[in-house]
Design a protein around this motif. Structure first.
Motif, PDB file in Angstrom:
ATOM      1  N   SER A   1       0.858  -1.252   0.023  1.00 31.43           N
ATOM      2  CA  SER A   1       0.148  -0.052  -0.006  1.00 31.43           C
ATOM      3  C   SER A   1       0.771   1.210   0.022  1.00 31.43           C
ATOM      4  CB  SER A   1      -0.941  -0.285   1.099  1.00 31.43           C
ATOM      5  OG  SER A   1      -1.580   1.204   1.225  1.00 31.43           O
ATOM      6  N   ALA A   2       0.450   2.301  -0.528  1.00 30.25           N
ATOM      7  CA  ALA A   2       0.954   3.491  -0.696  1.00 30.25           C
ATOM      8  C   ALA A   2       0.932   4.371   0.578  1.00 30.25           C
ATOM      9  CB  ALA A   2       0.807   4.409  -1.927  1.00 30.25           C
TER      10      ALA A   2
ATOM     11  N   LEU B   1       1.654  -0.508 -12.235  1.00 31.55           N
ATOM     12  CA  LEU B   1       0.707   0.466 -12.782  1.00 31.55           C
ATOM     13  C   LEU B   1      -0.186   0.700 -11.421  1.00 31.55           C
ATOM     14  CD1 LEU B   1      -0.254  -0.178 -16.227  1.00 31.55           C
ATOM     15  CD2 LEU B   1       0.774   2.006 -15.352  1.00 31.55           C
ATOM     16  N   ALA B   2      -0.676  -0.031 -10.764  1.00 32.64           N
ATOM     17  CA  ALA B   2      -1.419   0.024  -9.888  1.00 32.64           C
ATOM     18  C   ALA B   2      -0.861   0.638  -8.663  1.00 32.64           C
ATOM     19  CB  ALA B   2      -1.969  -1.495  -9.375  1.00 32.64           C
ATOM     20  N   ALA B   3       0.633   0.428  -8.301  1.00 37.89           N
ATOM     21  CA  ALA B   3       1.056   1.064  -7.572  1.00 37.89           C
ATOM     22  C   ALA B   3       1.453   2.453  -7.595  1.00 37.89           C
ATOM     23  CB  ALA B   3       2.498   0.327  -6.922  1.00 37.89           C
ATOM     24  N   ALA B   4       1.567   2.757  -8.787  1.00 33.00           N
ATOM     25  CA  ALA B   4       1.612   4.262  -9.372  1.00 33.00           C
ATOM     26  C   ALA B   4       0.438   5.006  -9.114  1.00 33.00           C
ATOM     27  CB  ALA B   4       2.122   4.329 -10.653  1.00 33.00           C
ATOM     28  N   ARG B   5      -0.614   4.393  -9.491  1.00 29.98           N
ATOM     29  CA  ARG B   5      -1.999   4.787  -9.350  1.00 29.98           C
ATOM     30  C   ARG B   5      -2.479   5.178  -7.705  1.00 29.98           C
ATOM     31  NH1 ARG B   5      -3.675   0.981 -13.181  1.00 29.98           N
ATOM     32  NH2 ARG B   5      -3.700   1.823 -15.270  1.00 29.98           N
ATOM     33  N   ASP B   6      -1.954   4.132  -7.105  1.00 28.40           N
ATOM     34  CA  ASP B   6      -1.857   4.370  -5.578  1.00 28.40           C
ATOM     35  C   ASP B   6      -1.332   5.331  -4.786  1.00 28.40           C
ATOM     36  OD1 ASP B   6      -2.781   3.596  -2.843  1.00 28.40           O
ATOM     37  OD2 ASP B   6      -1.648   1.883  -2.847  1.00 28.40           O
ATOM     38  N   ILE B   7       0.015   5.616  -5.610  1.00 29.16           N
ATOM     39  CA  ILE B   7       0.631   6.695  -5.086  1.00 29.16           C
ATOM     40  C   ILE B   7       0.040   8.205  -5.439  1.00 29.16           C
ATOM     41  CG2 ILE B   7       2.979   7.916  -5.498  1.00 29.16           C
ATOM     42  CD1 ILE B   7       4.426   5.325  -5.967  1.00 29.16           C
ATOM     43  N   VAL B   8      -0.392   8.124  -6.605  1.00 27.58           N
ATOM     44  CA  VAL B   8      -1.096   9.409  -6.902  1.00 27.58           C
ATOM     45  C   VAL B   8      -2.474   9.530  -6.020  1.00 27.58           C
ATOM     46  CG1 VAL B   8      -2.124  10.670  -9.024  1.00 27.58           C
ATOM     47  CG2 VAL B   8      -0.352   9.347  -9.085  1.00 27.58           C
ATOM     48  N   ALA B   9      -3.051   8.690  -5.800  1.00 25.32           N
ATOM     49  CA  ALA B   9      -4.363   8.793  -5.228  1.00 25.32           C
ATOM     50  C   ALA B   9      -3.857   9.123  -3.743  1.00 25.32           C
ATOM     51  CB  ALA B   9      -5.125   7.546  -5.459  1.00 25.32           C
ATOM     52  N   THR B  10      -3.126   8.544  -3.113  1.00 30.11           N
ATOM     53  CA  THR B  10      -2.778   8.707  -1.701  1.00 30.11           C
ATOM     54  C   THR B  10      -2.472  10.313  -1.618  1.00 30.11           C
ATOM     55  OG1 THR B  10      -2.230   6.265  -1.292  1.00 30.11           O
ATOM     56  CG2 THR B  10      -1.422   7.983   0.273  1.00 30.11           C
TER      57      THR B  10
ATOM     58  N   HIS C   1      -3.367  14.959   0.091  1.00 32.16           N
ATOM     59  CA  HIS C   1      -2.664  15.886   0.824  1.00 32.16           C
ATOM     60  C   HIS C   1      -2.496  17.321   0.006  1.00 32.16           C
ATOM     61  CE1 HIS C   1       0.452  18.015   2.756  1.00 32.16           C
ATOM     62  NE2 HIS C   1       1.390  17.871   1.887  1.00 32.16           N
ATOM     63  N   THR C   2      -2.344  17.038  -1.499  1.00 32.50           N
ATOM     64  CA  THR C   2      -1.936  18.057  -2.533  1.00 32.50           C
ATOM     65  C   THR C   2      -2.343  17.517  -3.860  1.00 32.50           C
ATOM     66  OG1 THR C   2      -0.472  19.506  -3.334  1.00 32.50           O
ATOM     67  CG2 THR C   2       0.687  17.190  -2.459  1.00 32.50           C
ATOM     68  N   PRO C   3      -3.021  18.214  -4.777  1.00 26.76           N
ATOM     69  CA  PRO C   3      -3.443  17.788  -6.022  1.00 26.76           C
ATOM     70  C   PRO C   3      -2.157  17.654  -7.103  1.00 26.76           C
ATOM     71  CG  PRO C   3      -4.085  20.048  -5.741  1.00 26.76           C
ATOM     72  CD  PRO C   3      -3.529  19.722  -4.492  1.00 26.76           C
ATOM     73  N   LEU C   4      -1.381  16.587  -6.844  1.00 28.61           N
ATOM     74  CA  LEU C   4      -0.182  16.766  -7.678  1.00 28.61           C
ATOM     75  C   LEU C   4      -0.606  15.578  -8.899  1.00 28.61           C
ATOM     76  CD1 LEU C   4       2.741  17.077  -5.603  1.00 28.61           C
ATOM     77  CD2 LEU C   4       1.764  18.792  -7.140  1.00 28.61           C
ATOM     78  N   HIS C   5      -0.327  15.628 -10.110  1.00 27.93           N
ATOM     79  CA  HIS C   5      -0.387  14.498 -11.000  1.00 27.93           C
ATOM     80  C   HIS C   5       0.910  13.734 -11.428  1.00 27.93           C
ATOM     81  CE1 HIS C   5      -4.340  16.028 -12.263  1.00 27.93           C
ATOM     82  NE2 HIS C   5      -3.826  17.291 -12.130  1.00 27.93           N
ATOM     83  N   ALA C   6       0.648  12.791 -11.999  1.00 27.93           N
ATOM     84  CA  ALA C   6       2.092  11.737 -12.259  1.00 27.93           C
ATOM     85  C   ALA C   6       3.027  12.629 -13.447  1.00 27.93           C
ATOM     86  CB  ALA C   6       1.641  10.507 -12.863  1.00 27.93           C
ATOM     87  N   ASN C   7       4.247  12.458 -13.252  1.00 30.39           N
ATOM     88  CA  ASN C   7       5.246  13.106 -14.112  1.00 30.39           C
ATOM     89  C   ASN C   7       5.759  11.962 -14.889  1.00 30.39           C
ATOM     90  OD1 ASN C   7       7.405  12.382 -12.566  1.00 30.39           O
ATOM     91  ND2 ASN C   7       7.303  14.551 -11.739  1.00 30.39           N
ATOM     92  N   VAL C   8       6.597  12.315 -15.364  1.00 31.81           N
ATOM     93  CA  VAL C   8       7.500  11.261 -16.638  1.00 31.81           C
ATOM     94  C   VAL C   8       8.333  10.346 -15.804  1.00 31.81           C
ATOM     95  CG1 VAL C   8       9.312  12.630 -17.362  1.00 31.81           C
ATOM     96  CG2 VAL C   8       8.548  10.819 -18.921  1.00 31.81           C
ATOM     97  N   ASP C   9       8.568  11.038 -14.724  1.00 34.89           N
ATOM     98  CA  ASP C   9       9.687   9.938 -13.776  1.00 34.89           C
ATOM     99  C   ASP C   9       8.867   8.784 -13.422  1.00 34.89           C
ATOM    100  OD1 ASP C   9      11.839  11.864 -14.228  1.00 34.89           O
ATOM    101  OD2 ASP C   9      11.136  13.173 -12.710  1.00 34.89           O
ATOM    102  N   LEU C  10       7.743   9.128 -12.872  1.00 30.69           N
ATOM    103  CA  LEU C  10       6.760   7.889 -12.343  1.00 30.69           C
ATOM    104  C   LEU C  10       6.356   6.829 -13.505  1.00 30.69           C
ATOM    105  CD1 LEU C  10       5.569   6.743  -9.808  1.00 30.69           C
ATOM    106  CD2 LEU C  10       3.462   7.979 -10.214  1.00 30.69           C
TER     107      LEU C  10
END
Length: 418
Positions: free
Chosen positions: A289-290, A336-345, A349-358
């Protein structure tokens, strides 16, 4: 006795190529780069006297160049540089006016590089390096300690290849393009392969894969890697690209300009950022879990890697394109599921979107690549963009990338220290 021709009026005064070059502070051959870019108009004079240029037009261009080279001096403003290579506009970016994500999706990295350099597509083009160049670079890289990072290896390979090229100081466009088509495959081939039985042939992405993963590549994964290279080929005046343009402004040769870019890209806020995202992703996969992972990062005062980009208010278009391809790869589903979990979690706290590093972290983690693989992909891809910017800078006035410092120290004269 033959009458003399009347002297032209000031408004009609014409300058020779040599006079124009002296006024602009460039080499005579560079004058025609201004013509090809539409910044100057030329007229072919009768009697074989060559081309001439309108004096008022030349003087206006010289004044504009001087303003650009000093516009940020001592004013605290940001340096602005004219470029015809990349445009970033809200949630999209373009290479020479063409949507970059569509270009990278439909064409190989080599084809995207050629478009960036010349404005022409060369379908099926591949880059190959002569055996002598590869042998010199490999010997230099093999002499490094085993724990050496990928950017160090690439930098040493570039320096070794330069030392073996007696024509490196030729800064004409054809010579620099010839260097680029040799240097990029040399950098890749100089890296030690980890895939047993691999033969260096085919597109550059195939050769690079063998240096990043010991797992045999499937077509979908290779396409994702090739597209990632195309997406990352340039991104306007990123820190490493600015370093390249400064080097090119001082008329450093192409190998040295690329070395300047490699020296900057290693920073954790630039090319090495994908490695931080890779390690975060693996920790989320390990812990399931993230939530606890993000909590630990924030408690320790660290920013969450792989999220947000100062140039995009929404999702990084490079990430969006790469995630779309990764969704077609079955073994990428957990990452991919872990990356989505990171973004959603983090969004709580703050509305940040995924960038190319992720997105790069998902690619490298799901393809059994080390955490440094994203940095390698980034550096190899961006080399083509650095060459494009170096070429553009060679056509400008030398040493224009020379802002003045705003001195804030003690006012002189000060007594000599005892």
């Amino acid at each position: 006795m033959r009458d003399q021709e009347p002297a032209p009026s000031p408004a009609e005064r014409r300058l020779s190529t040599k006079e124009t070059a002296e006024l602009l502070g460039v080499k005579p051959e560079t004058v025609y780069a201004y013509v090809s870019r539409g910044q100057l108009s030329s007229r072919r004079e009768p009697g074989g006297r060559g081309s001439t240029f309108d004096a008022k037009e030349v003087e206006a261009l010289a004044r504009r160049n001087r303003r650009e080279s000093s516009g940020s001096s001592g004013c605290g403003g940001e340096l602005s540089v004219r470029t015809r290579i990349t445009l970033i506009d809200k949630d999209r970016y373009y290479f020479r006016g063409v949507d970059a994500t569509e270009l990278a999706a439909r064409h190989t990295y080599e084809e995207v590089a050629e478009w960036l350099w010349t404005g022409h597509l060369r379908p099926g083009v591949t880059f190959t390096a002569p055996d002598a160049s590869v042998a010199v670079a490999r010997r230099a890289v093999d002499a490094l300690p085993e724990h050496t990072g990928p950017t160090d290896r690439l930098r040493v390979a570039a320096i070794a290849a330069a030392a073996a090229d007696p024509l490196r100081f030729d800064l004409s466009e054809d010579a620099v393009l010839g260097t680029a088509r040799i240097l990029i495959p040399t950098l890749v081939t100089a890296l030690p392969p980890v895939l047993r039985g691999h033969r260096d042939q085919g597109p550059l992405a195939h050769r690079l894969w063998a240096r990043l993963s010991g797992r045999p590549a499937d077509e979908a994964s290779l396409h994702a890697l090739d597209t990632a290279l195309g997406l990352l080929v340039d991104h306007d005046l990123a820190a490493s690209t600015l370093a390249v343009r400064v080097a090119a402004s001082a008329r450093a040769h192409a190998y040295a300009a690329v070395s300047a870019g490699l020296g900057v890209i290693e920073g954790p806020l630039h090319g090495a950022a994908s490695g931080l995202a890779h390690r975060l992703l693996l920790e989320v996969l390990d812990r399931g879990s993230a939530g606890p992972v993000i909590a630990d990062e924030l408690r320790d005062g660290r920013r969450i890697p792989g999220l947000g980009h100062r140039l995009y208010p929404g999702e990084d278009p490079r990430a969006r394109a790469l995630f779309g391809l990764l969704e077609e790869i079955p073994h990428a589903a957990p990452a991919l599921a872990a990356a989505r979990d990171i973004v959603a979690t983090t969004a709580r706290h703050t509305p940040l979107h995924a960038n190319v590093d992720l997105a790069l972290a998902v690619l490298t983690a799901s393809c059994a690549m080390p955490s440094t693989a994203g940095e390698t992909i980034f550096a190899v891809a961006r080399t083509a963009g650095w060459i494009a910017h170096a070429l553009e800078e060679y056509g400008e006035r030398p040493l224009r990338m020379r802002p003045s410092g705003q001195y804030t120290g003690p006012r002189p004269p000060q007594p000599l220290p005892e």
